[in-house]
Structures are given as structure tokens and as C-alpha cells.
Design a protein around this motif. Structure first.
Motif, short mmCIF file in Angstrom:
data_model
loop_
_atom_site.label_atom_id
_atom_site.label_comp_id
_atom_site.label_asym_id
_atom_site.label_seq_id
_atom_site.Cartn_x
_atom_site.Cartn_y
_atom_site.Cartn_z
N ASN A 195 0.81 -1.22 0.00
CA ASN A 195 0.00 0.00 0.00
C ASN A 195 0.84 1.27 0.00
O ASN A 195 0.33 2.36 0.14
CB ASN A 195 -0.96 0.01 1.18
N CYS A 196 2.12 1.11 -0.17
CA CYS A 196 3.07 2.21 -0.20
C CYS A 196 2.77 3.14 -1.38
O CYS A 196 2.28 2.70 -2.41
CB CYS A 196 4.45 1.59 -0.35
N ASN A 197 3.07 4.45 -1.24
CA ASN A 197 2.83 5.37 -2.35
C ASN A 197 3.98 5.39 -3.35
O ASN A 197 3.89 6.02 -4.38
CB ASN A 197 2.47 6.78 -1.87
N ARG A 198 5.07 4.69 -3.04
CA ARG A 198 6.12 4.50 -4.05
C ARG A 198 5.96 3.07 -4.58
O ARG A 198 5.37 2.22 -3.93
CB ARG A 198 7.51 4.74 -3.47
N PRO A 199 6.48 2.79 -5.78
CA PRO A 199 6.34 1.44 -6.32
C PRO A 199 6.99 0.39 -5.42
O PRO A 199 8.05 0.62 -4.85
CB PRO A 199 7.06 1.52 -7.67
N VAL A 200 6.31 -0.76 -5.32
CA VAL A 200 6.83 -1.90 -4.56
C VAL A 200 6.96 -3.06 -5.53
O VAL A 200 5.96 -3.51 -6.10
CB VAL A 200 5.90 -2.28 -3.38
N LEU A 201 8.18 -3.51 -5.74
CA LEU A 201 8.45 -4.63 -6.63
C LEU A 201 8.55 -5.89 -5.79
O LEU A 201 9.36 -5.96 -4.87
CB LEU A 201 9.76 -4.37 -7.39
N VAL A 202 7.72 -6.87 -6.11
CA VAL A 202 7.69 -8.13 -5.35
C VAL A 202 8.25 -9.25 -6.21
O VAL A 202 7.80 -9.47 -7.34
CB VAL A 202 6.25 -8.47 -4.91
N ASP A 203 9.25 -9.93 -5.67
CA ASP A 203 9.86 -11.08 -6.34
C ASP A 203 9.32 -12.34 -5.67
O ASP A 203 9.66 -12.64 -4.53
CB ASP A 203 11.39 -10.99 -6.18
N LEU A 252 17.89 -7.63 -9.08
CA LEU A 252 17.14 -6.70 -8.23
C LEU A 252 18.06 -5.76 -7.46
O LEU A 252 17.72 -4.60 -7.23
CB LEU A 252 16.22 -7.47 -7.28
N LYS A 253 19.25 -6.24 -7.11
CA LYS A 253 20.23 -5.40 -6.42
C LYS A 253 20.66 -4.26 -7.34
O LYS A 253 20.80 -3.11 -6.90
CB LYS A 253 21.43 -6.26 -6.02
N ILE A 292 11.78 -3.04 -2.78
CA ILE A 292 11.84 -4.39 -3.36
C ILE A 292 11.74 -5.40 -2.22
O ILE A 292 12.50 -5.33 -1.26
CB ILE A 292 13.13 -4.59 -4.17
N ILE A 293 10.78 -6.32 -2.36
CA ILE A 293 10.65 -7.38 -1.35
C ILE A 293 10.61 -8.73 -2.06
O ILE A 293 10.27 -8.83 -3.23
CB ILE A 293 9.40 -7.20 -0.46
N LYS A 294 10.99 -9.76 -1.31
CA LYS A 294 10.96 -11.12 -1.83
C LYS A 294 9.91 -11.91 -1.05
O LYS A 294 9.81 -11.76 0.17
CB LYS A 294 12.33 -11.78 -1.66
N VAL A 295 9.15 -12.74 -1.76
CA VAL A 295 8.14 -13.58 -1.11
C VAL A 295 8.40 -15.03 -1.53
O VAL A 295 8.32 -15.37 -2.71
CB VAL A 295 6.71 -13.15 -1.50
N ASP A 296 8.73 -15.85 -0.54
CA ASP A 296 8.95 -17.28 -0.78
C ASP A 296 7.58 -17.95 -0.90
O ASP A 296 6.81 -17.96 0.06
CB ASP A 296 9.74 -17.86 0.40
N SER A 353 4.00 -19.66 -11.80
CA SER A 353 5.34 -19.90 -12.30
C SER A 353 6.28 -18.97 -11.54
O SER A 353 5.90 -17.85 -11.21
CB SER A 353 5.36 -19.59 -13.79
N ILE A 354 7.48 -19.46 -11.26
CA ILE A 354 8.45 -18.60 -10.57
C ILE A 354 9.75 -18.62 -11.35
O ILE A 354 10.04 -19.62 -12.02
CB ILE A 354 8.66 -19.02 -9.10
N PRO A 355 10.53 -17.56 -11.31
CA PRO A 355 10.21 -16.32 -10.60
C PRO A 355 9.10 -15.53 -11.29
O PRO A 355 8.98 -15.56 -12.51
CB PRO A 355 11.53 -15.54 -10.65
N THR A 356 8.31 -14.85 -10.49
CA THR A 356 7.31 -13.90 -10.99
C THR A 356 7.57 -12.59 -10.28
O THR A 356 7.74 -12.55 -9.06
CB THR A 356 5.87 -14.37 -10.71
N LEU A 357 7.61 -11.52 -11.05
CA LEU A 357 7.73 -10.17 -10.49
C LEU A 357 6.38 -9.50 -10.60
O LEU A 357 5.69 -9.62 -11.61
CB LEU A 357 8.76 -9.34 -11.27
#
Length: 99
Positions: A10-18, A34-35, A47-51, A66-70
Motif C-alpha cells: 500500500n506504499c505510495n512509491r512502487p513496490v516490486l515483489v519477487d 534486483l540489487k 523491493i521485497i521477496k516472497v517465498d 510460475s516462478i520467478p514472478t515479479l
């Protein structure tokens, strides 16, 4: 966990989820990519990662097949989604569209 995830996206800046898994070969390429994206965009992106194995509810809610999915979220709204390994310059240009 879904509530915590929702508060992050819900952040007002983009959040990239891996979305990834430890056993996934291609997923192992994503941290370096991503680094590089983070190094270039700095505080403009989170940038966050979700296992997917540890967070099956989140993976199911966002229909990760399918993974990886961004996935790129801004203010809780899904703005973009892509499967597979993407080069850093492509990921960066996608994020920049939503800055």
C-alpha cells in the motif's frame, strides 16, 4: 501474513515483489538483478521477496503459477506482472513508468 503484505504494497512509491522458491534455479539469478535495480533507483522503489513455499496464501491470492514472478504494486494496486528472469534494464524501465 497477508495483512502485513497488504500494508507493504500500500506504499505510495512502487513496490516490486519477487515471488520465488529456494529450490528454483532461475530464481537464484534474481537477487543480483534486483540489487542492480535498487542501486539505480535507490529510495524510489521498495523491493521485497516472497517465498511461495513459506507464503502459500499470498502466492494463491495473486495466482502465482510460475516462478520467478515479479509484480509491481503502487498504493496497493497491481500495476505490472511478469514471469521469468528479466534483465535489470527492463525491470528498471518498468518501475520508472510508475514513479
Amino acid at each position: 501474513m497477508i495483512a502485513k503484505f497488504k500494508s507493504i504494497i500500500n506504499c505510495n512509491r512502487p513496490v516490486l515483489v519477487d515471488f520465488y522458491a529456494d529450490w528454483c534455479g532461475p530464481c537464484k539469478q534474481m537477487p543480483a538483478i534486483l540489487k542492480q535495480v535498487k542501486a539505480e533507483l535507490k529510495e524510489n522503489v521498495k523491493i521485497i521477496k516472497v517465498d511461495v513455499d513459506r507464503n502459500p496464501n499470498i502466492a494463491s491470492k495473486y495466482q502465482i503459477r510460475s516462478i520467478p514472478t515479479l509484480m509491481l504494486f503502487k498504493e496497493g494496486e497491481l500495476k505490472w506482472s511478469g514471469m521469468g528472469v528479466r534483465p535489470a534494464h527492463e525491470v528498471k524501465s518498468i518501475v520508472e513508468r510508475f514513479l
